[in-house]
Design an enzyme around this catalytic site. Sequence first.
Site, mmCIF file in Angstrom:
data_model
loop_
_atom_site.group_PDB
_atom_site.id
_atom_site.type_symbol
_atom_site.label_atom_id
_atom_site.label_comp_id
_atom_site.label_asym_id
_atom_site.label_seq_id
_atom_site.Cartn_x
_atom_site.Cartn_y
_atom_site.Cartn_z
ATOM 1 N N SER A 1 0.856 -1.196 0.000
ATOM 2 C CA SER A 1 0.000 0.000 0.000
ATOM 3 C C SER A 1 0.882 1.233 0.000
ATOM 4 C CB SER A 1 -0.856 0.015 1.273
ATOM 5 O OG SER A 1 -0.065 0.481 2.366
ATOM 6 N N ASP A 2 0.313 2.359 -0.409
ATOM 7 C CA ASP A 2 1.053 3.592 -0.197
ATOM 8 C C ASP A 2 0.913 3.935 1.293
ATOM 9 O OD1 ASP A 2 1.567 6.512 -2.305
ATOM 10 O OD2 ASP A 2 2.510 5.900 -0.433
ATOM 11 N N TRP A 3 1.653 4.949 1.709
ATOM 12 C CA TRP A 3 1.775 5.258 3.128
ATOM 13 C C TRP A 3 0.404 5.530 3.753
ATOM 14 C CZ3 TRP A 3 6.869 6.601 5.360
ATOM 15 C CH2 TRP A 3 6.792 6.805 6.726
ATOM 16 N N ALA A 4 -0.032 4.640 4.612
ATOM 17 C CA ALA A 4 -1.288 4.789 5.373
ATOM 18 C C ALA A 4 -2.524 4.644 4.497
ATOM 19 C CB ALA A 4 -1.343 6.111 6.115
#
Length: 733
Positions: free
Chosen positions: A261-264
């Site tokens: 995933s991208d950050w968060a």
Amino acid sequence: MKKTDLKALLDEMSLEEKVMQLVQLPGDTFGNDAAVTGLSNSGIPENVKRLAGSTLGVWGADKIKKIQKEYMDKHPHHIPLMFMLDVIHGHKTVFPCPLGLGATFEPEVAEKGAEVQAKEASADGVHVTFSPMGDLVRDARWGRVVESTGEDKFLNGKMVAAMVKGYQGDDIKDSDHVASCVKHFAAYGGAEAGRDYNNVELSEHTLREQYLPSYAEGIKAGARMVMTSFNTLNGIPSSGNKWLMRDILRKEMGFDGVLISDWAAIAEMQNWGFAETLKDASRLAMEAGVDIDMCTECYSGNLKELVESGQVNMELLDEAVMRVLELKNDLGLFEDPYHGASEEKSRKVSLTPESREAARDAVRKSLVLLKNKREALPLKVSKIAFIGPYADEKEMRSSWAISSDSSTAVTIKEAAQKRYEKSDVKVKFAKGCEMLDNNTELGFFTFKKDDLDNENNKLLSQALEVAEWADEVVLCLGEHFSQSGESTSRVNLSLSDAQMRLFEEVRKKGKKITTLIFTGRPLVLDDIEAKSDALMICFRPGTEGGNGILDVISGDYSPSGKLPMSFPYCVGQEPIHYDRYNTGRPKPTEGATIFTSRYLDCPNEPKFCFGYGLTYSDFTVSAVSLSKDKLTKGDEIKASVTVKNTGKVTATEVVQLYIRDMFGSRVRPLRELKGFEKVELKAGESKTVEFGITEDMLRFFTINNVFESEKGKFIAFIGFDSETDNGIEFELV
Ligand code: GLC
């Protein structure tokens, strides 16, 4: 480790160990000076720290080896930690930003850059880079266009594939290479209103025809990782989009690597109102096939319970964990957890003369000359003034060069002094003004200087003295490096007021003016262009910026770069791109335009179009000739032109092939790039350039919702930019 041993390891792992392999922690968890490129988490539970599968934002051989040793000693099965980092266009030696690499129209340059970056990063302990970005970009308001190679799917596809090859080489076990990560899947560049992290509304045919191809090329090239994008696609956040991730990415594109995933981005599905709780978000992400949760407590806090309660079945978990273990195994981390990293190797391979020369070559080829009147360029005068905030500015990177050091860059001033030191050309320099106006909002801060006006007045008077002395002025202007990149969307694409004032005041001196623009995105340069004798786009040129630019403006090399993105007359035209549609009421080039598709106050076309760029010479192109004018499946038409250098110096042109499909079961763009070839010719020299046209190049996502060609009329255009009208008809029968 053999695959069977890997399977045996998986079977021995506890449920908690499996879950934590899918957790990525911010680098500052392991070392307080790691780069945090997103929302950092503090207060991470001890068991998560002890068992997490990967981390990001850490580099440095000794530091990483220390972390790795401590981590593996504590891990119940001594599984190595994977270290990831954003090496986007430079680790120590910084190459031009990806938008500048796109301007080279030379994938080999991008491949070479990725190779250098991989060697430097791997020596520093990095295993995976979060690059290349495959996002197609059409809206200059979006700050992340700096990380893309531009608005065309064909060019982006070539560049993305080249970078994957450069990063990964033939085997990621090789300690001079790293695993690459194609991002951001998918269509992040289509964010509504050019605003970061926003919704993306796309028809399936536009998604498939325009936005997916470059990711697919990266996956075909063997990228080992893909990253989900922050945006929703037609209302579904990418990290929870099963159709996008399982049907398109894994089934259709055949991607069997790790999906991170991208950050968060998993947790943010709650903000989107797509998941009610973080547990829901975790379940949705697992169902979509997201293997690693970047920097939130979603997986670490919920996945065990989800599996124990049967809401996520163990097979899904085992699949994800196996993909992570396989990547670590293919990197050779079970045999060498340090992947060959060492301080000594890092010193040996970083910022070498060879890597600097490769970067300098990339800078030269990335420069786009948009105007050159009164023979302003190349510089021939004996007194040259370099004026502007970039005249002696080390910071020529993009904001995505976090592991490099701008102090190693060569500025315009340093390069000019070195170049002219033993000549009778005299050079002087002046900053002219601060780069930014007061209260300019930047990434992490707002620029504000109390006595800015006095400071600028002082700088201006020094600059005017230097301009008075000079025979020719090179103005070095542009946006601040923090004005493009993540979360830097802008609705004003002009230079700062202070820089425009400097430009106007210097112009009053009446000298020849060459304007260099340092930028991570297309800017509105109407006034600058009108009042400059020469205008050149330098993008974010990186470590060898000064040398590469002086090589070209001094005349040692002719510029050959071509715009990878349209430059608008005004921001109101955004998003703007060359492969647009004719509409039912196309605006005529002459005569009345009432009731046609037009603006009352601006042309439809960009000020500078995709594929445009001048050289120091002149080139002509003959009419297109075809080997035949009817094409059948399995056959090929040869389309050729004769290109001639009719100027006085050797130069390189980029010959571009565009094809227009005149009629289709869905309307078709006015033209699409289908080929390009760089041709270096001496003055007076000619060359025949030939492109093969085959049926597969004519396929599109038809009304039948499949990629297929349709019989009918086409036009093949061959010229030096996307507005060439040098075309000829042919038919698919
Ligand atoms: C950022 C970016 C992504 C980057 C990741 C890790 O938010 O969107 O491109 O790779 O976080 O730094």
